[in-house]
Design an enzyme around this catalytic site. Structure first.
Site, PDB file in Angstrom:
ATOM      1  N   TYR A 194       0.871  -1.186   0.000  1.00 27.66           N
ATOM      2  CA  TYR A 194       0.000   0.000   0.000  1.00 27.66           C
ATOM      3  C   TYR A 194       0.897   1.222   0.000  1.00 27.66           C
ATOM      4  O   TYR A 194       1.905   1.260   0.715  1.00 27.66           O
ATOM      5  CB  TYR A 194      -0.873  -0.022   1.262  1.00 27.66           C
ATOM      6  CG  TYR A 194      -1.705   1.229   1.477  1.00 27.66           C
ATOM      7  CD1 TYR A 194      -2.886   1.444   0.766  1.00 27.66           C
ATOM      8  CD2 TYR A 194      -1.316   2.195   2.413  1.00 27.66           C
ATOM      9  CE1 TYR A 194      -3.646   2.582   0.971  1.00 27.66           C
ATOM     10  CE2 TYR A 194      -2.086   3.330   2.631  1.00 27.66           C
ATOM     11  CZ  TYR A 194      -3.247   3.525   1.902  1.00 27.66           C
ATOM     12  OH  TYR A 194      -4.002   4.652   2.112  1.00 27.66           O
ATOM     13  N   ASP A 208       9.376   2.650  -0.921  1.00 23.61           N
ATOM     14  CA  ASP A 208       8.435   3.310  -0.016  1.00 23.61           C
ATOM     15  C   ASP A 208       8.774   2.829   1.392  1.00 23.61           C
ATOM     16  O   ASP A 208       8.383   1.745   1.814  1.00 23.61           O
ATOM     17  CB  ASP A 208       6.998   2.947  -0.411  1.00 23.61           C
ATOM     18  CG  ASP A 208       5.974   3.614   0.492  1.00 23.61           C
ATOM     19  OD1 ASP A 208       6.387   4.264   1.484  1.00 23.61           O
ATOM     20  OD2 ASP A 208       4.772   3.478   0.222  1.00 23.61           O
ATOM     21  N   LYS A 254       5.538   8.267   8.972  1.00 31.27           N
ATOM     22  CA  LYS A 254       5.286   7.546  10.222  1.00 31.27           C
ATOM     23  C   LYS A 254       6.335   7.788  11.322  1.00 31.27           C
ATOM     24  O   LYS A 254       6.275   8.807  12.001  1.00 31.27           O
ATOM     25  CB  LYS A 254       5.105   6.058   9.925  1.00 31.27           C
ATOM     26  CG  LYS A 254       3.817   5.796   9.085  1.00 31.27           C
ATOM     27  CD  LYS A 254       3.317   4.392   9.209  1.00 31.27           C
ATOM     28  CE  LYS A 254       2.297   4.023   8.150  1.00 31.27           C
ATOM     29  NZ  LYS A 254       0.917   4.236   8.472  1.00 31.27           N
TER      30      LYS A 254
HETATM   31  N1  PMP Z   1       3.217   4.054   2.219  1.00 31.95           N
HETATM   32  C1  PMP Z   1       3.105   3.079   3.133  1.00 31.95           C
HETATM   33  C2  PMP Z   1       4.043   1.917   3.060  1.00 31.95           C
HETATM   34  C3  PMP Z   1       2.125   3.155   4.122  1.00 31.95           C
HETATM   35  O1  PMP Z   1       2.005   2.157   5.007  1.00 31.95           O
HETATM   36  C4  PMP Z   1       1.285   4.284   4.164  1.00 31.95           C
HETATM   37  C5  PMP Z   1       0.223   4.438   5.228  1.00 31.95           C
HETATM   38  N2  PMP Z   1      -0.192   3.314   5.871  1.00 31.95           N
HETATM   39  C6  PMP Z   1       1.443   5.265   3.192  1.00 31.95           C
HETATM   40  C7  PMP Z   1       2.418   5.136   2.237  1.00 31.95           C
HETATM   41  C8  PMP Z   1       0.567   6.478   3.176  1.00 31.95           C
HETATM   42  O2  PMP Z   1       0.918   7.315   4.219  1.00 31.95           O
HETATM   43  P1  PMP Z   1      -0.153   8.333   4.826  1.00 31.95           P
HETATM   44  O3  PMP Z   1      -1.231   7.528   5.461  1.00 31.95           O
HETATM   45  O4  PMP Z   1       0.664   9.139   5.810  1.00 31.95           O
HETATM   46  O5  PMP Z   1      -0.650   9.173   3.701  1.00 31.95           O
END
Ligand code: PMP
Length: 445
Positions: A140, A237, A265
């Site tokens: 994701y 990512d 995060k």
């Molecule tokens: N990339 C990864 C690997 C994630 O786990 C998340 C959120 N769970 C995101 C991008 C998106 O980040 P945000 O919720 O801060 O927009």
């Protein structure tokens, strides 16, 4: 005010009663959070939970870390958001990220991880003039259209159309290829078929959005080689893996360096900061002028309070034995849970990395998303629901990972392991009852 009343007010004023898709959890629709500190949170009726959900991962130091909060309070006496120029904090944070993360030569701040992945793909398309984005099952990358083919696309839908939302242009979905994680062969084939049209490959180096699939080194190296050969942009990512698993992210652990890295995060222990960093020639395509080769903007980017939170978090992660502590607790949990499930004769695979753990109720390996189709979802969710009765919070949704923080203690791990034995036995019994009722033709809902 009592939880139920507040939750009802929420449902009237907020669609679905919550502010993010996955906060709406069956059985927890009345949950109102009132207070959080360290490894615990309390609901508005005063019930306390030992928190292993950890807000999907940001508070690596624990909730409301006093050092981070003090830095944020102190920032209130300095520069406010002025919407012009740059602050000393932003400079310091950019320099720190370039020092820590191998791929980062230049870096831009966002407020969320989704914005970071959005801009990574935009600049990859701008740099290459190409259309296609390759992503992987189980990963994701946020809510935006270019990455919206479903995180749980199953094998028959590889390369198919399984978006997380309606309202997305078919052209955008058609420009996304979804491949099985850990399959070097699939990657080589995609490049053989479409290499000249692939702008970017984006990957969670550890797909934690389905718990934990550990990457094979050969797979990560294949991504690097194929992208380099075809002139495509490799994006790691590291929104979850960054800072949590290593200060330099998974790229520091694996030795495979992407072209661009997205972060979020744990970078600011829960304050809203994301970042996109990488090769200077790519990052320099972002112009501050509208119409520049790639446009990047955001009213709140680099807000002094959240920058102070990130700097304080990174300082503490470097100065204190945070990783040693959370890795040791994570290891105790993984081996302890394995023993608990084994002793009950419940088929389970407890996996994870460092501070992340997840117990799948299945046997055999977890290499690809398809392997996780063997997980018994009723048992997975039922076990976590029973844990709630013991005041232990692991999100009761299928395939979600759990986290330990610097604020968790060995005593907290003891508590989890004791409760796990009871919860697993109860959930196992309930799943068997359910199966018996369905074979007897009983009405099962
Ligand atoms: N990339 C990864 C690997 C994630 O786990 C998340 C959120 N769970 C995101 C991008 C998106 O980040 P945000 O919720 O801060 O927009």
């Amino acid at each position: 005010m009592n939880q139920r009343v507040l939750a009802e007010r929420a449902r009237r004023a907020i669609p679905g009663g919550v502010n993010s898709g996955q906060r709406n959890v069956p059985g927890l629709s009345d949950l109102v959070i009132a207070h959080a500190e360290g490894a615990r949170f309390r609901d508005a009726d005063g019930k306390e939970y030992l928190d292993f959900h950890a807000a999907f991962g940001p508070p690596l130091l624990g909730h409301n870390d006093p050092d981070v909060n003090a830095a944020v309070a102190e920032a209130g006496n300095g520069a406010d958001l002025c919407g012009v120029g740059v602050t000393e904090g932003e400079v310091e944070l950019a320099e720190t990220l370039a020092e820590l993360v191998p791929s980062v030569e230049r870096v831009l701040l966002t407020s969320t991880g989704s914005e970071a992945t959005f801009h990574a793909l935009r600049v990859a398309r701008a740099a290459t003039g190409r259309r296609l984005v390759v992503k992987f099952q189980g990963c994701y990358h946020g809510w935006h259209d270019s990455v919206s083919l479903n995180v749980i696309s199953s094998a028959e839908k590889v390369g198919g159309r399984d978006p997380i939302s309606t309202g997305i242009l078919p052209e955008v979905l058609e420009a996304t290829l979804v491949l099985p994680f850990n399959s070097s062969q699939a990657v080589r084939q995609a490049f053989a078929d479409h290499g000249a049209d692939i702008a970017a490959v984006i990957v969670e180096p550890v797909p934690h959005n389905v718990g934990c699939l550990l990457p094979e080194q050969e797979f990560l190296r294949t991504l690097r080689e194929e992208c380099t050969k075809a002139g495509s942009v490799l994006v790691f990512d590291e929104v979850i893996t960054g800072f949590r698993h290593h200060l330099g992210g998974w790229q520091a652990i694996s030795g495979v360096t992407p072209d661009l890295t997205t972060m979020g995060k744990a970078i600011a222990n829960g304050y809203p900061v994301g970042a996109l960093g990488g090769r200077a020639d790519l990052m320099d395509l972002f112009s501050s002028r509208p119409g520049g080769p790639a446009f990047f903007a955001g009213t709140y980017n680099g807000h002094p309070a959240v920058v102070a939170a990130a700097l304080a978090t990174l300082r503490k992660l470097r100065a204190e034995p945070v990783h040693a502590h959370v890795f040791a607790l994570g290891e105790r949990i993984r081996s302890g849970l394995t023993e608990v499930f084994d002793s009950l004769g419940i088929p389970a695979l407890v996996t994870g990395y460092g501070s992340v753990f997840v117990g799948y109720f299945m046997t055999g390996p977890a290499r690809t998303y398809d392997d996780l189709l063997r997980n018994d979802a009723n048992m997975f969710i039922g076990y976590r629901r029973r844990l709630l009765d013991h005041g232990i919070f692991e999100l009761p949704l299928n395939l979600k990972r759990s986290h330990v923080s610097y604020a968790h203690t060995d005593a907290d791990v003891d508590r989890l392991l004791e409760a796990a034995a009871v919860a697993a036995r109860q959930a196992g019994g309930e799943v068997q009852d359910l199966a018996a009722a369905s074979t007897m033709g009983g009405a099962v809902r």
